[in-house]
Design an enzyme around this catalytic site. Structure first.
Site, short mmCIF file in Angstrom:
data_model
loop_
_atom_site.label_atom_id
_atom_site.label_comp_id
_atom_site.label_asym_id
_atom_site.label_seq_id
_atom_site.Cartn_x
_atom_site.Cartn_y
_atom_site.Cartn_z
N HIS A 1 -0.02 -11.70 9.17
CA HIS A 1 -0.02 -10.81 10.34
C HIS A 1 0.07 -11.35 11.76
O HIS A 1 0.24 -10.95 12.72
CB HIS A 1 -1.53 -10.16 10.76
CG HIS A 1 -2.13 -9.19 9.43
ND1 HIS A 1 -1.18 -8.07 9.04
CD2 HIS A 1 -3.00 -9.21 8.59
CE1 HIS A 1 -1.65 -7.59 8.13
NE2 HIS A 1 -2.65 -8.19 7.67
N ASP B 1 0.24 -8.86 -0.77
CA ASP B 1 -1.06 -8.41 -0.09
C ASP B 1 -1.18 -7.10 0.08
O ASP B 1 -0.04 -6.28 0.29
CB ASP B 1 -0.90 -8.98 1.12
CG ASP B 1 -2.74 -8.97 1.89
OD1 ASP B 1 -3.32 -9.83 1.76
OD2 ASP B 1 -2.73 -7.92 2.47
ZN ZN Z 1 -4.49 -8.27 3.31
#
Ligand code: ZN
Length: 309
Positions: A125, A162
């Site tokens: 992220h 993910d």
């Molecule tokens: Zn994650």
């Protein structure tokens, strides 16, 4: 198969408040699952800190400094919603990025066939100048740039399974035709990006969002029909994997229905493509996975597959 496993005791010094999902125990849970007989041939080593040159290929020096300076001497400090610094965070994050580079070194020089880094904080992220979603430095991006700058790789593919979309990785490479980024993730989950329509300025981004409730069979179909043909057509010199295990049905942060064995199936599918296009070279980096027991089991299934079992 020679598989390298990287970790470091300092990862546990990156602290989080009691109810935070990204806990120090995550790494120990993986290490304990890798203690068995089946893993006796795993090649184990310690992470090393990322160098300034390596990290600055992705993150400007001023941003790296900002993270270092923000870390408190005592207690915890939040720099965005759930992204929290403790005294040990900066060193852990530099080790996590350095482990990614060390894994690239060993895989690109053929010392090992593939590698898995069990590191925290996670990375996908984080964009070049912005920490979020428990992430400070983008280890997958640092790995891709290291393969290009230090080992002459022309093209690197990053595959991300993910349960969350790797918005940071996409942002870093969204106009870079030398890096292909492909992600499966739960649709409309944090961070809210990753629509199928996001294809990158260079056509180098592939997002395949999955509906809540999707299981491993749905993910494998997405791999076989969309992700893997695109990776093969890109002809990468290295495959970097953003390996988060939070699509497991027991994970508290999402609503997909993978079981641990699905991670072995997906890993073998990736290995088959890597064998065909890049000499089997895979560098796998831990991202999420927040049910401690499911994380250990899922990572062990992944590593077992990397070892050729
Ligand atoms: Zn994650």
């Amino acid at each position: 198969m020679r598989t390298l496993f990287l970790s470091h005791p300092r990862y546990r010094d990156h602290l989080a408040p009691p109810n935070h999902p990204e806990q120090p125990e995550r790494i120990a849970a993986i290490e304990q699952r890798l203690e068995g007989e089946a893993f006796q041939h795993l090649i184990r080593d310690l992470a090393r800190p990322v160098t300034d040159e390596e990290i600055q290929r992705v993150h400007p020096a001023a941003y790296v400094d900002h993270i270092r300076i923000q870390a408190p001497h005592d207690g915890l400090m939040s720099i965005s919603n759930d992204t929290i610094l403790s005294n040990g965070t900066y060193e852990a994050a530099r080790l996590a990025a350095g482990a990614a580079c060390l894994a690239v070194d060993e895989v690109m020089t053929g010392l090992v066939d593939n590698a898995f880094s069990a590191a925290r904080p996670p990375g996908h992220h984080a964009s070049a100048r912005h920490a979020m979603g428990f992430c400070f430095f983008n280890h997958a991006a640092v790995a891709a740039r290291h393969a290009q700058a230090a080992h002459g790789a022309e093209r690197v593919a990053i595959v991300d399974f993910d349960v969350h979309h790797g918005n940071g990785t996409q942002n870093i490479f969204q106009a870079d035709a030398t890096v292909f980024y492909a992600s499966i993730h739960q649709a409309q989950l944090f961070p809210g990006t990753g629509e199928a329509s996001e294809t990158g300025a260079a056509g180098n981004i592939l997002n395949v969002p999955l509906n809540a409730g999707a299981n491993g069979a749905v993910a494998l179909a997405a791999f076989n029909d969309r992700i893997l043909p695109a990776v093969a057509a890109f002809r990468p010199d290295l495959l970097v994997l953003s390996a988060g295990f939070d699509a497991h049905f027991r994970d508290p942060l999402a609503d997909l229905n993978f079981v641990e064995g699905d991670y072995a199936v997906l890993t073998r599918a990736l290995m088959e493509v890597a064998d065909r296009v890049c000499g089997g070279r895979i560098v796998s980096l831990l991202e999420g996975g927040y049910d401690i027991d499911a994380l250990g089991l899922s990572a062990a299934a992944h590593v077992s597959a990397l070892m050729g079992h």
